[in-house]
Design a protein around this motif. Structure first.
Motif, PDB file in Angstrom:
ATOM      1  N   LEU A 192      59.948  43.291  48.255  1.00 31.25           N
ATOM      2  CA  LEU A 192      59.735  41.965  49.194  1.00 31.25           C
ATOM      3  C   LEU A 192      59.105  41.662  50.125  1.00 31.25           C
ATOM      4  CD1 LEU A 192      63.652  41.145  48.404  1.00 31.25           C
ATOM      5  CD2 LEU A 192      62.001  40.317  47.095  1.00 31.25           C
ATOM      6  N   ASP A 226      57.750  38.392  50.336  1.00 33.73           N
ATOM      7  CA  ASP A 226      58.620  37.208  50.093  1.00 33.73           C
ATOM      8  C   ASP A 226      59.411  36.835  51.602  1.00 33.73           C
ATOM      9  OD1 ASP A 226      59.146  36.255  46.995  1.00 33.73           O
ATOM     10  OD2 ASP A 226      58.148  38.116  47.375  1.00 33.73           O
ATOM     11  N   GLN A 229      57.504  32.421  51.684  1.00 39.70           N
ATOM     12  CA  GLN A 229      58.180  31.501  50.849  1.00 39.70           C
ATOM     13  C   GLN A 229      57.677  29.866  51.207  1.00 39.70           C
ATOM     14  OE1 GLN A 229      59.157  32.188  48.199  1.00 39.70           O
ATOM     15  NE2 GLN A 229      60.377  34.263  48.172  1.00 39.70           N
ATOM     16  N   TRP A 255      54.966  30.956  42.411  1.00 38.73           N
ATOM     17  CA  TRP A 255      55.800  31.179  41.190  1.00 38.73           C
ATOM     18  C   TRP A 255      55.303  30.457  40.151  1.00 38.73           C
ATOM     19  CZ3 TRP A 255      59.835  33.860  42.355  1.00 38.73           C
ATOM     20  CH2 TRP A 255      60.272  33.874  43.669  1.00 38.73           C
ATOM     21  N   VAL A 298      65.376  33.618  47.579  1.00 33.27           N
ATOM     22  CA  VAL A 298      65.269  34.976  46.813  1.00 33.27           C
ATOM     23  C   VAL A 298      66.698  35.599  46.809  1.00 33.27           C
ATOM     24  CG1 VAL A 298      64.172  37.374  46.719  1.00 33.27           C
ATOM     25  CG2 VAL A 298      62.999  35.174  47.375  1.00 33.27           C
TER      26      VAL A 298
END
Length: 453
Positions: free
Chosen positions: A260, A263, A268, A410, A448
């Protein structure tokens, strides 16, 4: 067949092989669409010309002259906020938040000076909703010598452009209602070392403000030719950090183990900004830059990042260094200086609209889902996600987000009204997240999942 923005979303997903009948088309919220259309290039131009008219806005410049210096500029901006407050039904208030800077050896502050951030607060209508969203720019500017507080320094793009975006968003959004709170701020002391932002971010952390996103705008209103002879008014950069600096060693190990590193909160937020901004603003691409900031420079979002908040920086695609931190002069046929004549107000309009659409979508959305987990107790080619209802906001349902591990954005959004969802995709091969969504289609920031055992 008419090609719409919604159809393009489907086509893009189809190209990834991820479109299915479960895919939900994302429509523009009519209220946000209307606000975006109200962003006005002439209004932005008028704000910038007014800020330039104060001669200099250096943090160390005069604060007593009514027509020159950062004090005069600060008072004018507070007056603008007060004008907006009259039409806000008591929901919008503004003030100058001050602290005294003391000289420190080797710093850019050589004498005691009052530092003031102009702050406007649009209170949310849901008293149970403690979320805060921030838009910022920096009011101060500089000449070639940052300690020169007397000579003229127009600062049209750096950073009257960011302040103009803040003002214009406040003008439009203070006439509307949002469940969450929005803070509009122009900070001082940026050129002295991000001092105004540090003052605000530290206060926010110490007082426990629930800031979910900071949109910082700095040098985002010009597309003039630089030394590369590139002109580009169809793209804007959004800088975001990857591995959060505030994470402990143990948390960092967990991030590495789960893959991650890409992330974190800021990253994000950058993805969110890209998706929502491109949804509402035509002919403008949000380019995500996987760095917290540019080389040899820094921005006010960093002060918030270092306190653990999700913060990103908006900056034009191609900067012109002849027009940054330069005394105004004509030298060897080159015009130096940050002058209004180098601004592109239509480009600034689009960049401001990107900010507004994201602020509005975030502040209208429900809170993020709670306790998001992915089941990891057994080997399977299915992935089971579970979550709890968010603390505040009326929820219509949830979006399950997924992307391949090498994808920047995404790639798929699947809608469900349940608090769990099983996908026919291996958790080893994809990243997932969950968003809350309300009746008008406004999504929270994605969460997440952590392994559930």
């Amino acid at each position: 067949m008419k090609i719409t923005k919604q159809l393009l979303i489907v086509l893009a997903l189809t190209s990834f092989g991820l479109y299915s009948s479960a895919q939900t088309l994302i429509q523009r919220d009519p209220e946000i669409e209307k606000m975006v259309k109200e962003v006005n290039a002439d209004s932005l131009k008028s704000y910038i010309l007014k800020m330039v008219s104060y001669g200099t806005r250096n943090t160390l410049s005069t604060q007593s002259d009514p027509n020159r210096g950062i004090g005069a500029a600060r008072n004018w901006l507070l007056q603008k906020f007060n004008e907006f407050a009259k039409k806000s039904n008591g929901r919008f208030s503004s003030f100058i938040d001050t602290t005294t800077l003391q000289p420190v050896a080797g710093s850019r502050v050589e004498r005691p000076v009052i530092l003031g951030n102009v702050v406007g607060i649009l209170k949310g209508t849901d008293t149970a909703d403690k979320r805060i969203f921030v838009i910022s720019g920096h009011l101060d500017n500089m000449r070639t010598n940052v300690r020169d507080s007397v000579g003229d320094a127009p600062g049209a793009n750096d950073d009257a452009s960011g302040c103009a975006a803040v003002i214009e968003c406040a003008r439009i959004m203070t006439q509307k209602s949002f469940p969450a709170t929005i803070i509009f701020v122009t900070v001082s002391g940026e050129e002295q070392g991000l001092l105004g932002a540090k003052f605000m971010a530290t206060k926010a952390k110490n007082q426990g403000w629930n800031i979910e996103a900071v949109l910082n705008n700095d040098i985002m209103g010009s597309n003039n030719t630089s030394e590369t002879n590139i002109i580009d008014n169809t793209r804007i950069r959004v800088f975001s950090e990857g591995l959060p600096a505030y994470e402990t060693e143990k948390a960092a190990r967990n991030i590495r183990q789960l893959g991650l590193e890409n992330d974190g909160k800021a990253r994000q937020l950058a993805r969110y900004v890209k998706e929502v901004g491109e949804r509402y603003v035509d002919n403008l691409e949000v380019v995500m830059i996987y760095r917290n900031d540019r080389f040899l420079r820094g921005g006010d979002h960093t002060s918030f990042v270092e306190q653990g908040y999700a913060a990103v920086r908006f900056t034009e695609m191609n900067e012109n260094y002849y027009h940054q931190h330069q005394n105004v002069r004509l030298e060897n046929g080159i015009q130096y200086g940050d002058l209004p004549e180098f601004m592109d107000f239509e480009y600034l309009r689009k960049n401001t609209a990107i900010n507004l659409s994201n602020l509005a979508n975030l502040a209208k959305a429900p809170a993020m889902p709670e306790d998001v987990k992915i089941e990891t107790r057994r080997l399977t080619n299915y992935s089971l996600l579970t979550w709890a209802t968010p603390k505040t906001g009326k929820v219509k349902g949830y979006y399950i987000l997924m992307r391949e591990t090498t994808s920047a954005v995404w790639q798929k959004k699947i809608f469900t009204t349940d608090n769990s969802y099983q996908l026919p995709y291996s958790k080893d091969n994809y990243f997932f997240a969950v968003q809350s969504v309300n009746e008008s289609g406004n999504e929270s920031l994605p969460v997440v999942p952590v392994p559930g055992r």
